[in-house]
Design a protein around this motif. Structure first.
Motif, mmCIF file in Angstrom:
data_model
loop_
_atom_site.group_PDB
_atom_site.id
_atom_site.type_symbol
_atom_site.label_atom_id
_atom_site.label_comp_id
_atom_site.label_asym_id
_atom_site.label_seq_id
_atom_site.Cartn_x
_atom_site.Cartn_y
_atom_site.Cartn_z
ATOM 1 N N GLU A 75 0.831 -1.206 0.000
ATOM 2 C CA GLU A 75 0.000 0.000 0.000
ATOM 3 C C GLU A 75 0.865 1.255 0.000
ATOM 4 O O GLU A 75 2.023 1.228 0.415
ATOM 5 C CB GLU A 75 -0.917 0.015 1.224
ATOM 6 C CG GLU A 75 -1.925 -1.103 1.244
ATOM 7 C CD GLU A 75 -2.889 -0.991 2.423
ATOM 8 O OE1 GLU A 75 -3.016 0.103 3.005
ATOM 9 O OE2 GLU A 75 -3.517 -2.007 2.753
ATOM 10 N N GLY A 76 0.256 2.357 -0.440
ATOM 11 C CA GLY A 76 0.918 3.657 -0.369
ATOM 12 C C GLY A 76 2.110 3.759 -1.289
ATOM 13 O O GLY A 76 2.046 3.381 -2.458
ATOM 14 N N VAL A 77 3.225 4.256 -0.748
ATOM 15 C CA VAL A 77 4.468 4.402 -1.505
ATOM 16 C C VAL A 77 5.502 3.484 -0.852
ATOM 17 O O VAL A 77 6.122 3.855 0.138
ATOM 18 C CB VAL A 77 4.955 5.867 -1.513
ATOM 19 C CG1 VAL A 77 6.262 5.999 -2.292
ATOM 20 C CG2 VAL A 77 3.898 6.784 -2.115
ATOM 21 N N PRO A 78 5.677 2.257 -1.387
ATOM 22 C CA PRO A 78 6.634 1.328 -0.783
ATOM 23 C C PRO A 78 8.077 1.782 -1.004
ATOM 24 O O PRO A 78 8.355 2.630 -1.852
ATOM 25 C CB PRO A 78 6.351 0.015 -1.512
ATOM 26 C CG PRO A 78 5.784 0.430 -2.825
ATOM 27 C CD PRO A 78 5.019 1.703 -2.564
ATOM 28 N N ASP A 79 8.995 1.199 -0.242
ATOM 29 C CA ASP A 79 10.416 1.532 -0.411
ATOM 30 C C ASP A 79 10.881 1.199 -1.818
ATOM 31 O O ASP A 79 11.593 1.969 -2.450
ATOM 32 C CB ASP A 79 11.272 0.758 0.598
ATOM 33 C CG ASP A 79 11.030 1.219 2.028
ATOM 34 O OD1 ASP A 79 10.552 2.356 2.207
ATOM 35 O OD2 ASP A 79 11.303 0.440 2.953
ATOM 36 N N THR A 80 10.493 0.033 -2.303
ATOM 37 C CA THR A 80 10.853 -0.416 -3.640
ATOM 38 C C THR A 80 9.829 -1.453 -4.076
ATOM 39 O O THR A 80 8.911 -1.778 -3.320
ATOM 40 C CB THR A 80 12.281 -1.013 -3.665
ATOM 41 O OG1 THR A 80 12.661 -1.248 -5.033
ATOM 42 C CG2 THR A 80 12.366 -2.306 -2.869
ATOM 43 N N LEU A 81 9.963 -1.971 -5.273
ATOM 44 C CA LEU A 81 9.140 -3.089 -5.732
ATOM 45 C C LEU A 81 10.041 -4.311 -5.810
ATOM 46 O O LEU A 81 11.029 -4.308 -6.536
ATOM 47 C CB LEU A 81 8.541 -2.800 -7.115
ATOM 48 C CG LEU A 81 7.531 -1.665 -7.209
ATOM 49 C CD1 LEU A 81 6.992 -1.573 -8.639
ATOM 50 C CD2 LEU A 81 6.390 -1.840 -6.223
#
Length: 197
Positions: free
Chosen positions: A37-43
């Motif tokens: 969710e939201g803005v993760p650290d990375t994918l």
């Protein structure tokens, strides 16, 4: 005969259609967006063979409109937010009076905002880098590329014919953007949207 709403749902296998709605409500469908969710650290992807697509974006992404060799182009979206599983319509249009050179309809990226920046959500599970089709062509005045993207992993992965792609990790609620990078004489053009779980 008395039939309760619960009996109707059970008898229909969880799918309900009524004349009051244009579609059906599928109660057996998935849980929705299951990714971060939201803005993760990375994918990150648990599949060791997954190789993320790397769109050839080398300059800042223009917001919705740009000029390519003196010709105006526009990228439009149906809205700025959409629910997981629904379709989102987009169009990239030549708004000028001359042709523009492009790499065709498949020269786009769907990205997720992360703390590391915007990252493509698609990739290959073959363990090797794949590239999107990029055949040079002309887009005439008032012509457009149109997309009707279903915001679901399998539909996004299958949108480009001839390539075996997957979305990893799963889609999650948060900021995304669609970027058309196939403009030869102009910058990539993007539009942001919120994916709602």
């Amino acid at each position: 005969m008395d039939t309760s709403r619960r009996d109707l749902l059970a008898g229909a296998g969880g799918i309900v259609c009524t004349g009051a709605f244009a579609g059906c409500l599928d109660f057996t469908a998935g849980e929705g967006a299951a990714g971060p969710e939201g803005v993760p650290d990375t994918l990150s992807c648990a599949d060791d063979e997954f190789v993320r697509l790397e769109p050839p974006i080398e300059e800042a992404v223009a917001d919705r409109s740009a000029v390519a060799d003196g010709v105006s182009v526009e990228l439009s979206a149906e809205g700025t937010s959409e629910t997981y599983g629904n379709s989102m319509r987009l169009a990239f249009r030549n708004a000028g009076e001359d042709d523009v050179r492009t790499y065709g309809e498949d020269a786009y990226t769907i990205q997720r905002e992360t703390e590391e920046g915007w990252r493509e959500i698609r990739g290959s599970t073959s363990g090797e880098t794949v590239e999107l089709p990029a055949e040079e062509e002309s887009l005439s005045p008032n012509s457009a590329y149109n997309w009707n993207l279903t915001l679901r992993e399998d539909a996004i992965a299958e949108a480009v014919s001839g390539l075996e792609l997957t979305v990893c990790p799963a889609l999650g609620p948060g900021p995304h953007r669609f970027v058309y990078w196939g403009l030869l004489d102009g910058p990539p053009v993007g539009v942001e949207f919120q994916l709602i779980g």
